[in-house]
Design a protein around this motif. Sequence first.
Motif, PDB file in Angstrom:
ATOM      1  N   ARG A 123       0.835  -1.206   0.000  1.00 41.90           N
ATOM      2  CA  ARG A 123       0.000   0.000   0.000  1.00 41.90           C
ATOM      3  C   ARG A 123       0.870   1.256   0.000  1.00 41.90           C
ATOM      4  O   ARG A 123       0.545   2.247  -0.654  1.00 41.90           O
ATOM      5  CB  ARG A 123      -0.914  -0.034   1.237  1.00 41.90           C
ATOM      6  N   ALA A 125     -15.385   3.354  -3.830  1.00 35.97           N
ATOM      7  CA  ALA A 125     -13.925   3.225  -3.803  1.00 35.97           C
ATOM      8  C   ALA A 125     -13.272   4.573  -3.544  1.00 35.97           C
ATOM      9  O   ALA A 125     -12.307   4.666  -2.757  1.00 35.97           O
ATOM     10  CB  ALA A 125     -13.431   2.639  -5.121  1.00 35.97           C
ATOM     11  N   GLU A 126     -13.754   5.624  -4.174  1.00 34.24           N
ATOM     12  CA  GLU A 126     -13.186   6.959  -3.955  1.00 34.24           C
ATOM     13  C   GLU A 126     -13.437   7.432  -2.530  1.00 34.24           C
ATOM     14  O   GLU A 126     -12.559   8.055  -1.904  1.00 34.24           O
ATOM     15  CB  GLU A 126     -13.783   7.937  -4.960  1.00 34.24           C
ATOM     16  N   LEU A 140     -13.816   5.505   0.137  1.00 31.59           N
ATOM     17  CA  LEU A 140     -12.939   4.734   1.013  1.00 31.59           C
ATOM     18  C   LEU A 140     -11.515   5.260   0.965  1.00 31.59           C
ATOM     19  O   LEU A 140     -10.831   5.332   1.998  1.00 31.59           O
ATOM     20  CB  LEU A 140     -12.967   3.258   0.596  1.00 31.59           C
ATOM     21  N   ALA A 141     -11.036   5.634  -0.222  1.00 29.59           N
ATOM     22  CA  ALA A 141      -9.682   6.178  -0.336  1.00 29.59           C
ATOM     23  C   ALA A 141      -9.558   7.475   0.450  1.00 29.59           C
ATOM     24  O   ALA A 141      -8.543   7.710   1.135  1.00 29.59           O
ATOM     25  CB  ALA A 141      -9.331   6.402  -1.806  1.00 29.59           C
ATOM     26  N   ARG A 191      -9.435   6.781   4.173  1.00 34.99           N
ATOM     27  CA  ARG A 191      -8.186   6.141   4.582  1.00 34.99           C
ATOM     28  C   ARG A 191      -6.967   6.999   4.310  1.00 34.99           C
ATOM     29  O   ARG A 191      -5.833   6.560   4.517  1.00 34.99           O
ATOM     30  CB  ARG A 191      -8.055   4.792   3.868  1.00 34.99           C
ATOM     31  N   ARG A 207      -5.739   8.128   1.409  1.00 32.19           N
ATOM     32  CA  ARG A 207      -4.948   7.709   0.255  1.00 32.19           C
ATOM     33  C   ARG A 207      -5.214   8.662  -0.907  1.00 32.19           C
ATOM     34  O   ARG A 207      -6.330   9.166  -1.087  1.00 32.19           O
ATOM     35  CB  ARG A 207      -5.302   6.284  -0.144  1.00 32.19           C
ATOM     36  N   PRO A 266      -7.881   5.606  -5.079  1.00 30.58           N
ATOM     37  CA  PRO A 266      -8.265   4.255  -4.674  1.00 30.58           C
ATOM     38  C   PRO A 266      -7.246   3.233  -5.182  1.00 30.58           C
ATOM     39  O   PRO A 266      -6.827   3.263  -6.338  1.00 30.58           O
ATOM     40  CB  PRO A 266      -9.631   4.053  -5.351  1.00 30.58           C
ATOM     41  N   GLU A 300      -9.216  -0.690  -1.905  1.00 31.16           N
ATOM     42  CA  GLU A 300     -10.471   0.066  -1.970  1.00 31.16           C
ATOM     43  C   GLU A 300     -11.387  -0.461  -3.076  1.00 31.16           C
ATOM     44  O   GLU A 300     -12.600  -0.606  -2.881  1.00 31.16           O
ATOM     45  CB  GLU A 300     -10.188   1.549  -2.205  1.00 31.16           C
ATOM     46  N   THR A 301     -10.821  -0.745  -4.231  1.00 28.32           N
ATOM     47  CA  THR A 301     -11.659  -1.269  -5.321  1.00 28.32           C
ATOM     48  C   THR A 301     -12.220  -2.645  -4.968  1.00 28.32           C
ATOM     49  O   THR A 301     -13.378  -2.942  -5.290  1.00 28.32           O
ATOM     50  CB  THR A 301     -10.846  -1.346  -6.631  1.00 28.32           C
ATOM     51  N   ASP A 303     -12.913  -3.796  -1.920  1.00 24.20           N
ATOM     52  CA  ASP A 303     -13.979  -3.612  -0.938  1.00 24.20           C
ATOM     53  C   ASP A 303     -15.242  -3.083  -1.605  1.00 24.20           C
ATOM     54  O   ASP A 303     -16.359  -3.500  -1.261  1.00 24.20           O
ATOM     55  CB  ASP A 303     -13.526  -2.637   0.149  1.00 24.20           C
ATOM     56  N   ALA A 304     -15.069  -2.183  -2.576  1.00 22.80           N
ATOM     57  CA  ALA A 304     -16.235  -1.640  -3.266  1.00 22.80           C
ATOM     58  C   ALA A 304     -16.918  -2.698  -4.122  1.00 22.80           C
ATOM     59  O   ALA A 304     -18.152  -2.776  -4.170  1.00 22.80           O
ATOM     60  CB  ALA A 304     -15.811  -0.446  -4.130  1.00 22.80           C
TER      61      ALA A 304
END
Length: 822
Positions: A188, A354-355, A357-358, A361, A363, A366, A370-371, A373-374
Amino acid sequence: MTGLDRGGRGAAGDGPLLLGVRHHGPGSARAVRAALDAARPQVVLIEGPPEADALIPLAAEEDMRPPVALLAHAVDEPGRSAFWPLAEFSPEWVAIRWAVRHEVPARFIDLPATYSLAWGRSEGPDEGAAGDGEGSGADADAESGAGAGAGAGADAESSAGGPAADADVRIDPLAVLAETAGYDDAERWWEDVVEHRGIGEGDAFAPFAALEEAMGALREAYGTGGHERDLVREAYMRLQVRAAQREFGAEVAVVCGAWHVPALRRKTAVAADRALLKGLPKVKADMTWVPWTHRRLSRVSGYGAGIDSPGWYGHLFAAPDRPVERWMTKVAGLLREEDRIVSSAHVIEAVRLAETLAAMRGRPLPGLGETTDAVRAVMCEGSDVPLALVHDRLVVGDVLGEVPQAAPAVPLQRDLGRAQRRLRLKPEALERELELDLRKETDAGRSRLLHRLRLLGIGWGEPAVSRGSTGTFRETWRLCWEPELSVRVAEAGVWGTTVLAAATAKAEADALGAQALADVTGLAERCLLAELPEALPVVMRVLADRAALDTDVGHLAQALPALVRSLRYGDVRGTGTGALAGVAAGLAERIFVGLPPACAALDADAAEEMRRHVDAVHGAVGLLGDVPGPGHRDLRGRWQSVLRVLSVRDTVSGVIRGRAVRLLLDDGELGQDEAARLMGLVLSPGTPPGDAAAWIEGFVGGGSGGGMLLVHDERLLGLVDAWLTGVPGEAFTDVLPLLRRTFSAYEPGVRRTLGELVRRGPGERGGVTAAGSGIPGFGADLDPARAEAVLPVLRLLLGLDGPARAGRAEEDIDNDLAGVAG
C-alpha cells in the motif's frame, strides 16, 4: 548539450544515469519511460544475463507479446535452469522496447548465467544454494516477497523451486521504508508514493533520486542486507558500466533494482572488482525467450516473481486515464459473463464507494484494497464467492505470453511447436478440457502427442474421466500450459530431436530400468497409447523376461489388467497387439494356477488386497475373452473353475469366498438357489460372526452393486436379516464396524429401500428366513421345546446369573440393522 545534461542528471550526478526500479512495478515502468524520453541516452544497460543480448532484437517482433521470460539452462544439464520473467509493466521490458524503438543499443549487465548456474551447482545444501538437487537459481536474489521485488533483486527465478536458502535473513527494502513512513503494508505504501504519483509532472528524474537516497541510507544501516552474492554481481555490473562509458561516453542509462544503485554509484578500483570475479565456476549455458503467465508472476515460490496482483498492475500500466472507472467496467463485464446481474448503476456506485474509502483512509487515489472492498459491497452483495472469481480472472489473470518462432529453441521444442500447429492444439494458460474422438485422425494425433509428452515427463495434459460416453474411442484431457514445461522440454531434449524419437528412447530406457512387473506392463500400455512401434518390442522383451521370473501372484494380478487394456486400446487405434495377446494369456494361466494357494491363511488386510486382485483379474479375463486369439475363449472357463474352488475352500478368507460366489452369480455360472444355499451355510450358527461378516462384505460390498442385489432378491436379504438378528450382543459389537463399512458404500436411495424392507419385516415384504426357506440343513420351522432345552447349559457356559437372553427385542434388532444400512 546532451539529453542527460538537459535532464539535469537529477539521479546521475557526474556518472551514468542510474534508474533504480522495482521489478514488475508499473509506476517504475512509467518513470523509466519518462526518464529515457527526457535523457535520450546513447546506450541502455539493463540488469539481466549478458548471454541474452542477442535476443533483445526479438522484442520488436510482432509475435512477441509479454509476459515472457528469459530462460537460461546448462547445456549438459538442462534441468539446471533459471528464468528472468518480464511483463508488459516491467521496467526492464519498457527499457528494452524503448531502446529497440529508438534504435539505441541495449545490453544486459548482470552476472552471466554461465557463472550463476554453475555457482548454484558448486554449493552444497548448507551453503545457501537455491537448488534441491534438480537445479539451481541464477542468483541469490530471487524474490521472496513484494518488498524484495521492489528493488532488491535481479528477478531471476530458479528451476529448483524457490528463493535461495538464506532468503529469511535478507531485509525487505520496501517493508523498512513503509514502516518508517508509518505504513503497516509495504504494498500500500508503494502504491501511494509511486503508483498513484503523476509521472511527467515536473522533474522526470526526481523519483529515482529519492529512491537512490533511500536505498543508500538502508545499505549504510544494513550492509548487503543478507544478499552476499550481490557483491559479486555488483562488481560485474560496475565493470560493464565502465566499459559502456568508454565506448559511448557519459550518455549511459542503467536500469536496475533500486537496491543496487548505491553500489553502482560507489567508486571502486577496477582491480578490486575483477578480483571478486576471479575463479568463479562456469558451465556452458544456452538462453532463449519462453512464454510466461500472470499467474506465475503472482507466485512467490517456484518460478514466480512475488507480485500479488499482476492483472491489476497490468491494468494500471495500460489504462491511459480513469483507471478506477475502467477497472470497475472490467469487473462488471466479467460478472455479467457469469450470469450475475450487474448494471451501470452498480459500476457508478462502486466507483463512488472506492473513492470515498480512499478519502477516508487518507490515500491519494483508490488502490486495489479500496476497489476490492467496493466490488464486494456493491457488485457481489457482500459475498466472497464471486469476489474470488474477480481475483482469479482479473486481479491475477490467465494471460499467457507469446514468443516469435525466430526465438532460439532446442530441436525438440521446435518439433513440438510444429506438431501443435499441425494439430491445432495451442498452449493456453487457462485450464480447459479437451474431448477427443479417436476415430478422427486429428483427434487421434492429438492423443498420441499428449501421451508421448506424458511419457517424457511433460505434463501438459492430464487424462480425465469422459462425460456422457464410456466407449474406448473417447478420451478426455485436462490441458494447462505452465511455463516450467519449457524446462521439461529442454530436459527431454537429451532423448531425441523429435517428440517421437525422444519418447521412443525414453520408453526403452524406462523398460530396461523398471523394477516391478506392473511398471513394465503399464509402460507397454503407454507405448500403445503413444503409438511407439519401435519401443514396443523392447518393452515386450523385458516384459516376457520379468513375467517368467516373477512368482508373486499379486504382482502378476497387478500386471494383467494393464496388458488387457492395451489389447483393447490396440483394437481401437489399429495398432498391432499380437505379442501382447500371447503374454497376457500366459500371465493369466500362471495366475489361475497360483491364486488358490495364495488366498489361503491371509489376515484381514492381506485378504482385502487379494480380493481387489480377484476383481481386477475377473475384469481382465472378461475383456481378454473378447479379444480374438487362440485359447482366449477357454480362459473364461478356466477362471470360473478357479472361482468355484475359492468359493468353497474353508482355508480361504471369507471376503474372498464371498466375492467368488458373487462373481459366479453375476456371470450366470451359479444359480440363485445355489448362492442362497452357500450363504445359508456361511451364516449358520456354526460360523464365527466375524467370518460371516467378512463373507457378506465380499458378497455384497466393495462397490459391486450388492445393495441392488439385496433389494431385488428378498431371499438373500432374508438370510442376511435372519443371521444379523441372531448374532449375540457381544459379537454384534465386534462385527458392526465391518458391516457398517459394507452397507455405507451403498447409494442413499438403496440404503433407504433396504431400511424400509427391514422395517416391514419378513411377513410384509414377502420374503422368507433361513429357518423357513426349505434350504437343506434347516428345519421347516422353529422348534421352541428343543431350543429351550439348551438354555440352562448356555447360561452355565456364559456365566449368566439372570434370565438368559436368547435373543434381543425385535425392535432393537430391526433398529440395529437399519442403523447398519444407513
